[in-house]
Design a protein around this motif. Structure first.
Motif, PDB file in Angstrom:
ATOM      1  N   GLY A 101       6.076 -11.025   5.945  1.00 26.98           N
ATOM      2  CA  GLY A 101       6.752 -12.045   6.417  1.00 26.98           C
ATOM      3  C   GLY A 101       5.934 -13.037   7.151  1.00 26.98           C
ATOM      4  O   GLY A 101       6.390 -14.050   8.032  1.00 26.98           O
TER       5      GLY A 101
ATOM      6  N   THR B 118       6.768 -16.835   6.454  1.00 26.64           N
ATOM      7  CA  THR B 118       8.237 -17.193   7.076  1.00 26.64           C
ATOM      8  C   THR B 118       7.961 -17.230   8.709  1.00 26.64           C
ATOM      9  O   THR B 118       8.331 -18.207   9.267  1.00 26.64           O
TER      10      THR B 118
ATOM     11  N   ARG C  33       9.173 -13.534  -4.877  1.00 28.72           N
ATOM     12  CA  ARG C  33       9.397 -14.621  -4.557  1.00 28.72           C
ATOM     13  C   ARG C  33       9.109 -15.789  -5.435  1.00 28.72           C
ATOM     14  O   ARG C  33       8.176 -15.771  -6.329  1.00 28.72           O
TER      15      ARG C  33
ATOM     16  N   ARG D  32      14.260 -11.455  10.854  1.00 26.30           N
ATOM     17  CA  ARG D  32      13.483 -12.842  11.207  1.00 26.30           C
ATOM     18  C   ARG D  32      13.612 -13.380  12.692  1.00 26.30           C
ATOM     19  O   ARG D  32      12.319 -13.679  13.176  1.00 26.30           O
TER      20      ARG D  32
END
Length: 221
Positions: A25, A28, A148, A207
């Motif tokens: 992550g 992000t 992704r 997130r």
């Protein structure tokens, strides 16, 4: 010329680094923190516009490897061990380009960066509250590497699909990913002494929660 680490640390005082394993992550979080706190965003390989031009085979042979490729099939069919060696060597060669670029852009504004600067160098040029390590289970970093749809991964998928035996090539490539994200390297990150966030493989969207945790660690709140 050698610049002492205390000088580099001073000029990098407005820079916050996120590093770690694949699929943890990092990209992000860097984007979310940049947007939330009006920071300069430096995504993965942000330095390549300069390093691709300036690097030379005599000084940065592994950066130049990709630039001098005539057939990308050679890239995806290398041995897993060579792929592992190359990945970490590129990170070390690119570190000087990263540091120079970060000093250049961080004078007037804070910067958040998705970095591959080696841990030993980060310890010399930054401090605990300017670095966050993000980790993911090996199963995620290897099995979901191609989930992704970013251009680089789509390109590699196309190269693998164009090989004579794409299934064998994919298996070979995943073995390289497994070495890069092995327990050995995972433990190096986990035991680095830096603040660490581990991504859980539970399907939940965390997130915002993780962004809050890292922002608090960085003292951005």
């Amino acid at each position: 010329m050698k610049i002492e680490n205390n000088i580099l640390k001073h000029y990098l005082k407005n820079v916050y680094f996120i590093t770690g394993t694949a699929y943890a992550g990092k990209a992000t979080m860097v984007k979310m923190l940049a947007d939330r706190y009006d920071m300069i965003f430096c995504g993965e390989n942000y330095h390549s516009q300069i390093s691709d031009i300036v690097a030379t085979p005599e000084v940065q042979p592994d950066i130049c490897y990709v630039n001098n490729l005539t057939d990308w099939k050679d890239f995806v069919t290398r041995s897993p061990e060579e792929y592992e060696r190359w990945i970490f060597s590129v990170g070390r060669e690119a570190a000087e380009f990263e540091i120079a670029e970060l000093i250049s852009i961080s004078r007037e504004k804070t910067v958040i960066v998705d970095t591959n600067i080696p841990l030993d160098l980060l310890k010399e040029i930054s401090d605990y509250h300017h670095v966050a390590v993000m980790l993911s289970p090996q199963s995620m970093s290897v099995e979901r590497f191609f989930d992704r749809s970013d251009p680089d991964k789509l390109f590699l998928l196309n190269v693998i699909d164009s090989c004579d035996d794409p299934e064998a090539v994919m298996e070979n490539y995943r073995r390289g990913l497994a070495l890069i994200n092995s327990k050995k390297h995972y433990d190096e990150f986990a035991n680095s002494g830096f603040f660490t966030v581990v991504r859980e493989d539970n399907g939940k969207d965390t997130r915002e929660e993780v962004c809050d945790v890292i922002a608090n660690h960085f003292g951005l709140c």
